[in-house]
Design a protein around this motif. Structure first.
Motif, mmCIF file in Angstrom:
data_model
loop_
_atom_site.group_PDB
_atom_site.id
_atom_site.type_symbol
_atom_site.label_atom_id
_atom_site.label_comp_id
_atom_site.label_asym_id
_atom_site.label_seq_id
_atom_site.Cartn_x
_atom_site.Cartn_y
_atom_site.Cartn_z
ATOM 1 N N ALA A 51 0.752 -1.149 -0.068
ATOM 2 C CA ALA A 51 -0.083 0.134 -0.101
ATOM 3 C C ALA A 51 0.826 1.114 0.037
ATOM 4 O O ALA A 51 1.680 1.396 0.704
ATOM 5 C CB ALA A 51 -0.801 0.046 1.251
ATOM 6 N N SER A 52 0.305 2.418 -0.544
ATOM 7 C CA SER A 52 1.007 3.482 -0.527
ATOM 8 C C SER A 52 -0.006 4.457 0.225
ATOM 9 O O SER A 52 -1.069 4.212 0.074
ATOM 10 C CB SER A 52 1.414 3.974 -1.958
ATOM 11 O OG SER A 52 2.481 3.106 -2.547
ATOM 12 N N TYR A 53 0.550 5.566 0.666
ATOM 13 C CA TYR A 53 -0.372 6.466 1.283
ATOM 14 C C TYR A 53 -0.475 7.867 0.716
ATOM 15 O O TYR A 53 0.780 8.416 0.209
ATOM 16 C CB TYR A 53 0.087 6.407 2.878
ATOM 17 C CG TYR A 53 -0.091 5.252 3.501
ATOM 18 C CD1 TYR A 53 -1.298 5.037 4.321
ATOM 19 C CD2 TYR A 53 0.425 4.162 3.139
ATOM 20 C CE1 TYR A 53 -1.405 3.817 4.927
ATOM 21 C CE2 TYR A 53 0.458 2.751 3.954
ATOM 22 C CZ TYR A 53 -0.685 2.871 4.513
ATOM 23 O OH TYR A 53 -1.016 1.448 5.385
ATOM 24 N N PHE A 54 -1.280 8.524 1.296
ATOM 25 C CA PHE A 54 -1.516 9.962 0.953
ATOM 26 C C PHE A 54 -1.802 10.850 2.505
ATOM 27 O O PHE A 54 -2.539 10.178 2.998
ATOM 28 C CB PHE A 54 -2.792 10.359 0.106
ATOM 29 C CG PHE A 54 -2.692 10.074 -1.340
ATOM 30 C CD1 PHE A 54 -1.773 10.730 -1.966
ATOM 31 C CD2 PHE A 54 -3.541 9.202 -1.920
ATOM 32 C CE1 PHE A 54 -1.743 10.454 -3.579
ATOM 33 C CE2 PHE A 54 -3.399 8.817 -3.134
ATOM 34 C CZ PHE A 54 -2.839 9.498 -4.018
ATOM 35 N N ASP A 55 -1.215 12.058 2.612
ATOM 36 C CA ASP A 55 -1.719 12.660 3.629
ATOM 37 C C ASP A 55 -2.636 13.583 3.054
ATOM 38 O O ASP A 55 -2.911 13.700 1.959
ATOM 39 C CB ASP A 55 -0.432 13.732 3.865
ATOM 40 C CG ASP A 55 0.837 13.103 4.369
ATOM 41 O OD1 ASP A 55 0.507 12.205 4.987
ATOM 42 O OD2 ASP A 55 1.836 13.742 4.472
ATOM 43 N N LEU A 56 -3.730 14.106 3.995
ATOM 44 C CA LEU A 56 -4.837 14.882 3.708
ATOM 45 C C LEU A 56 -4.496 16.238 4.185
ATOM 46 O O LEU A 56 -4.120 16.618 5.547
ATOM 47 C CB LEU A 56 -6.098 14.315 4.239
ATOM 48 C CG LEU A 56 -6.561 13.056 3.953
ATOM 49 C CD1 LEU A 56 -7.868 12.608 4.637
ATOM 50 C CD2 LEU A 56 -7.037 12.864 2.392
ATOM 51 N N GLU A 57 -4.836 17.176 3.322
ATOM 52 C CA GLU A 57 -4.722 18.570 3.770
ATOM 53 C C GLU A 57 -5.915 19.258 3.508
ATOM 54 O O GLU A 57 -6.386 19.572 2.452
ATOM 55 C CB GLU A 57 -3.449 19.385 3.114
ATOM 56 C CG GLU A 57 -3.185 20.735 3.802
ATOM 57 C CD GLU A 57 -2.066 21.621 3.124
ATOM 58 O OE1 GLU A 57 -1.872 22.564 3.450
ATOM 59 O OE2 GLU A 57 -1.187 20.660 2.475
ATOM 60 N N VAL A 58 -6.675 19.911 4.521
ATOM 61 C CA VAL A 58 -7.812 20.535 4.438
ATOM 62 C C VAL A 58 -7.739 21.793 5.416
ATOM 63 O O VAL A 58 -7.668 21.725 6.355
ATOM 64 C CB VAL A 58 -9.152 19.790 4.762
ATOM 65 C CG1 VAL A 58 -10.277 20.576 4.840
ATOM 66 C CG2 VAL A 58 -9.131 18.507 3.957
ATOM 67 N N ASP A 59 -7.879 22.925 4.895
ATOM 68 C CA ASP A 59 -7.983 24.372 5.594
ATOM 69 C C ASP A 59 -6.715 24.273 6.380
ATOM 70 O O ASP A 59 -6.733 24.750 7.542
ATOM 71 C CB ASP A 59 -9.226 24.278 6.582
ATOM 72 C CG ASP A 59 -10.475 24.299 5.493
ATOM 73 O OD1 ASP A 59 -10.398 25.136 4.515
ATOM 74 O OD2 ASP A 59 -11.586 24.171 6.155
ATOM 75 N N GLY A 60 -5.507 24.032 5.638
ATOM 76 C CA GLY A 60 -4.206 24.367 6.570
ATOM 77 C C GLY A 60 -3.916 23.256 7.440
ATOM 78 O O GLY A 60 -2.899 23.401 8.014
ATOM 79 N N GLN A 61 -4.974 22.193 7.747
ATOM 80 C CA GLN A 61 -4.466 21.128 8.771
ATOM 81 C C GLN A 61 -4.225 19.714 7.975
ATOM 82 O O GLN A 61 -4.785 19.576 6.835
ATOM 83 C CB GLN A 61 -5.779 20.822 9.493
ATOM 84 C CG GLN A 61 -6.554 22.062 10.291
ATOM 85 C CD GLN A 61 -5.504 22.352 11.408
ATOM 86 O OE1 GLN A 61 -5.127 21.330 12.243
ATOM 87 N NE2 GLN A 61 -5.295 23.463 11.836
ATOM 88 N N VAL A 62 -3.384 19.135 8.191
ATOM 89 C CA VAL A 62 -2.766 18.102 7.802
ATOM 90 C C VAL A 62 -3.189 16.820 8.631
ATOM 91 O O VAL A 62 -2.794 16.790 9.853
ATOM 92 C CB VAL A 62 -1.334 18.134 7.481
ATOM 93 C CG1 VAL A 62 -0.785 16.706 6.842
ATOM 94 C CG2 VAL A 62 -0.895 19.339 6.603
ATOM 95 N N ASN A 63 -3.287 15.630 7.860
ATOM 96 C CA ASN A 63 -3.940 14.434 8.468
ATOM 97 C C ASN A 63 -2.889 13.479 7.831
ATOM 98 O O ASN A 63 -3.139 12.940 6.629
ATOM 99 C CB ASN A 63 -5.395 14.046 8.507
ATOM 100 C CG ASN A 63 -5.734 12.893 9.281
ATOM 101 O OD1 ASN A 63 -4.882 12.069 9.967
ATOM 102 N ND2 ASN A 63 -6.935 12.504 9.437
ATOM 103 N N ALA A 64 -1.776 13.162 8.453
ATOM 104 C CA ALA A 64 -0.756 12.367 7.907
ATOM 105 C C ALA A 64 -1.206 10.770 7.475
ATOM 106 O O ALA A 64 -1.620 10.261 8.508
ATOM 107 C CB ALA A 64 0.452 12.200 8.744
ATOM 108 N N ASP A 65 -0.990 10.384 6.359
ATOM 109 C CA ASP A 65 -1.165 8.914 5.983
ATOM 110 C C ASP A 65 -2.434 8.605 6.254
ATOM 111 O O ASP A 65 -2.991 7.470 6.567
ATOM 112 C CB ASP A 65 -0.120 8.196 6.871
ATOM 113 C CG ASP A 65 1.220 8.452 6.651
ATOM 114 O OD1 ASP A 65 1.569 8.869 5.328
ATOM 115 O OD2 ASP A 65 2.132 8.024 7.424
ATOM 116 N N ALA A 66 -3.564 9.559 6.029
ATOM 117 C CA ALA A 66 -4.986 9.305 6.269
ATOM 118 C C ALA A 66 -5.722 8.446 5.156
ATOM 119 O O ALA A 66 -6.830 8.144 5.330
ATOM 120 C CB ALA A 66 -5.621 10.355 6.540
ATOM 121 N N ALA A 67 -4.946 8.198 4.032
ATOM 122 C CA ALA A 67 -5.509 7.835 2.868
ATOM 123 C C ALA A 67 -4.599 6.735 2.369
ATOM 124 O O ALA A 67 -3.426 7.001 2.316
ATOM 125 C CB ALA A 67 -5.859 8.637 1.797
#
Length: 93
Positions: A51-67
Motif C-alpha cells: 500500500a502507498s499513502y496520502f496525507d490529507l490537507e484541508v484548511d491548512g490542517q494535515v492528517n498524515a497518512d490518512a488515505a
C-alpha cells in the motif's frame, strides 16, 4: 451516496464503493485531488500487496497518512485497483 469527510469537508463521494475488510474503497476519481498530498509511507498486506499513502490537507490542517491505496494489488485484491480508502479520523458514511 457514500461520503468521506475530514475536518468538516467532504473529500470523497461515490455510489461505487468496494468494501474490503470493513474499509470503503472509493474510485480514485471520486476523491478530491486538491486535498491529497503524496506520502513516503508504505505498508505490506500479505494478500493485497504493498500500500502507498496520502496525507490529507484541508484548511491548512494535515492528517498524515490518512488515505491509502494499492498501486498494483495482488490478484486476490484486483477489485481495489484504482481505489482509495481512509482512516485516522476520516468519517465514512
Amino acid at each position: 451516496m457514500t461520503t468521506a469527510s475530514w475536518n468538516g469537508t467532504v473529500i470523497a463521494e461515490s455510489d461505487d464503493i468496494v468494501t474490503v475488510e470493513g474499509n470503503a474503497y472509493f474510485p480514485r476519481d471520486a476523491v478530491r485531488a486538491d486535498v491529497l498530498r503524496p506520502s513516503e509511507t508504505h505498508s505490506v498486506c500479505p494478500w493485497k500487496g504493498t500500500a502507498s499513502y496520502f496525507d490529507l490537507e484541508v484548511d491548512g490542517q494535515v492528517n498524515a497518512d490518512a488515505a491509502w491505496y494499492y498501486p498494483t494489488p495482488k490478484d486476490a485484491a484486483q477489485e481495489i485497483t484504482g481505489r482509495v480508502a481512509f482512516w485516522k479520523g476520516v468519517e465514512v458514511r
